[in-house]
Design a protein around this motif. Sequence first.
Motif, mmCIF file in Angstrom:
data_model
loop_
_atom_site.group_PDB
_atom_site.id
_atom_site.type_symbol
_atom_site.label_atom_id
_atom_site.label_comp_id
_atom_site.label_asym_id
_atom_site.label_seq_id
_atom_site.Cartn_x
_atom_site.Cartn_y
_atom_site.Cartn_z
ATOM 1 N N THR A 187 0.849 -1.194 0.000
ATOM 2 C CA THR A 187 0.000 0.000 0.000
ATOM 3 C C THR A 187 0.886 1.246 0.000
ATOM 4 N N PHE A 188 0.359 2.372 -0.445
ATOM 5 C CA PHE A 188 1.166 3.598 -0.449
ATOM 6 C C PHE A 188 0.508 4.748 0.300
ATOM 7 N N ASP A 189 -0.762 4.593 0.641
ATOM 8 C CA ASP A 189 -1.458 5.656 1.365
ATOM 9 C C ASP A 189 -2.265 5.034 2.490
ATOM 10 N N PRO A 190 -2.013 5.342 3.745
ATOM 11 C CA PRO A 190 -1.009 6.300 4.233
ATOM 12 C C PRO A 190 0.422 5.756 4.071
ATOM 13 N N PRO A 191 1.402 6.663 4.002
ATOM 14 C CA PRO A 191 2.800 6.237 3.893
ATOM 15 C C PRO A 191 3.314 5.709 5.239
ATOM 16 N N PRO A 192 4.378 4.895 5.229
ATOM 17 C CA PRO A 192 4.916 4.359 6.489
ATOM 18 C C PRO A 192 5.285 5.451 7.494
ATOM 19 N N SER A 193 5.639 6.625 6.999
ATOM 20 C CA SER A 193 6.010 7.711 7.922
ATOM 21 C C SER A 193 4.827 8.164 8.774
ATOM 22 N N HIS A 207 -3.770 0.205 10.862
ATOM 23 C CA HIS A 207 -3.464 -1.222 10.998
ATOM 24 C C HIS A 207 -2.292 -1.562 10.090
ATOM 25 N N LEU A 208 -1.247 -2.150 10.665
ATOM 26 C CA LEU A 208 -0.164 -2.728 9.868
ATOM 27 C C LEU A 208 -0.475 -4.221 9.793
ATOM 28 N N ILE A 209 -0.882 -4.663 8.607
ATOM 29 C CA ILE A 209 -1.317 -6.050 8.440
ATOM 30 C C ILE A 209 -0.259 -6.801 7.651
ATOM 31 N N LEU A 251 -0.442 -1.175 5.035
ATOM 32 C CA LEU A 251 -0.764 -0.161 6.038
ATOM 33 C C LEU A 251 -2.091 0.472 5.640
ATOM 34 N N VAL A 252 -3.123 0.182 6.448
ATOM 35 C CA VAL A 252 -4.490 0.573 6.064
ATOM 36 C C VAL A 252 -5.250 1.156 7.263
ATOM 37 N N ARG A 253 -6.298 1.877 6.943
ATOM 38 C CA ARG A 253 -7.168 2.412 7.996
ATOM 39 C C ARG A 253 -8.216 1.384 8.407
#
Length: 284
Positions: free
Chosen positions: A36-42, A67-69, A123-125
């Motif tokens: 995923t790219f949005d949101p970024p890891p930062s 959530h980091l899946i 990385l997702v909401r």
Amino acid sequence: MPELPEVEALAADLRERVVGHRIQRVDIAAISALKTFDPPPSALHGQEITGASRFGKFLDIQISDLHLIIHLARAGWLHYRDSITATPLKPGKGPIALRVRLDDGAGFDLTEQGTQKKLAAYLVRDPKLVPGVAKLGPDALTSDAATFAARIRSRRGQLKGVLTDQEVLAGIGNAYSDEIIHRARLSPFAITDRLTDEQMATLYAATQEELHDAVTRSVGQHAASLKGEKRSGMAVHARTGLPCPVCGETIREVSFADSSLQYCPRCQTGGKPLADRRMSKLLR
Ligand SMILES: [Zn+2]
């Protein structure tokens, strides 16, 4: 490949060690692992880890409202470190795919051995935004007998394939399916919609016993010792040529293009070996 019991144990280990800590930095070393790219890891920097759980074989690390899946695939693993260097991780060809450094200097690495890079991080909401999570069937550990039977019968096919289909039931993979089918004394090639009610009840009980036993053995073990723990509890899986612990018969295997299954002919198939195309070629 880590399955439901190992992922459950990894989540328990994370709850004990990292929940309540803030993330100082996330480094992605294997760009292809992050799907995923949005949101970024930062977006994780400075955020607090608030929980760890799982969906089937997916690990879910909750960080504030994100959530980091993680799907560890066949050769992926999570390594907790008491101390992680503050030097940023450089993208490269090593086994580390992703590194999380916490505010106390500890952290964890997601690693993947081998050349086949299948480990996936999202990385997702909302977890349902991960395609593999959205498609999961009911969890194998918490399904009741009626749900379990209905799910298995919903897909006509060989028991081994249906039991490991994550859309039918979530969490069971190649290793635990061998163990469950052996415990139920069924053939891995039994056709699901022909199982009797009695066989289905036996299969359900075997699934519950096998998974509960494995979770009990695994939870409380730190991540580093989990893999050995999984192997030591196995009766047939990866034990080709060794004696069946129930009856003493030699465990046999059937090979496929990129996997294999193990079973006991005396316990499971009325003493008859199952056809194995690779083996029959060798014997011809
Ligand atoms: Zn046996």
